[in-house]
Write an enzyme that holds these catalytic residues in place. Structure first.
Site: not given
Ligand code: ADP
Length: 168
Positions: A11, A32-34, A117-121
């Site tokens: 992203i 993660g994405v954050d 929310s589909t990662g660590v959440y």
């Molecule tokens: P949450 O805490 O909301 O679950 P995460 O960051 O753990 O957030 O995961 C949310 C989604 O983002 C997951 O599906 C993960 O695979 C995805 N993700 C992680 N890194 C990236 C990235 N650089 N670009 C897009 N999606 C990502």
């Protein structure tokens, strides 16, 4: 009508008016994405987030995009999955919907979402994808002509396949 699209990718590389961050309530960065968004945007993003006083689950806040190709980052907080009986679906839908409300307020026409929310959440990916697509479609129906493209950026194959099937 806004185009709903899906790609498999990162992203932080999206050339859209705004990307959405799946943040935590502190808005002070995470994994993660954050983590990827903060790394790509540079330290200016954390400074801007410090001034926002956090964000409740299902709500959204906005900053500029700093070093990202996107002009804005919309920070939203998805729910942590606790089995499904704690309004997780409603909170997830609110996260998508309130991000779009903010986008339109800032004249954003193209926006990219991660799979909130589909990662660590731990939100089940199939359920989350349905909620995401339904919520974006509902918003578009209620706000015709406001958005050009809503892009779901999937980082993993499973999410990509789920969105691809829903958007066919
Ligand atoms: P949450 O805490 O909301 O679950 P995460 O960051 O753990 O957030 O995961 C949310 C989604 O983002 C997951 O599906 C993960 O695979 C995805 N993700 C992680 N890194 C990236 C990235 N650089 N670009 C897009 N999606 C990502």
């Amino acid at each position: 009508m806004a185009k709903l699209s899906v790609i498999k990718g990162d992203i932080t590389l999206q050339e859209v008016d705004a990307i959405v961050n799946a943040a935590n309530t502190s808005l002070l960065g995470g994994g993660g994405v954050d983590g990827a968004i903060h790394l790509a945007a540079g330290p200016g993003l954390l400074d801007a987030c410090r001034k926002l006083n956090g964000c409740a689950t299902g709500e959204a806040k906005i900053t500029e995009g700093f070093r990202l190709p996107a002009e804005y980052v919309i920070h939203t907080v998805g729910p942590i999955w606790h089995g499904g009986n704690n309004q997780e679906g409603q909170f997830l839908s609110n996260a998508y919907y309130n991000s779009l409300v903010l986008a339109v307020r800032y004249n954003v026409h193209t926006i990219a979402f991660p799979n909130i929310s589909t990662g660590v959440y731990g939100f089940p990916k199939d359920k989350a994808a349905k909620i995401a697509v339904e919520t974006v479609q509902r918003f578009n129906g209620e706000h015709p002509g406001k958005l050009e493209e809503v892009r779901f950026v999937c980082f993993d194959e499973e999410n990509y396949n789920l969105y691809d099937a829903l958007l066919k």
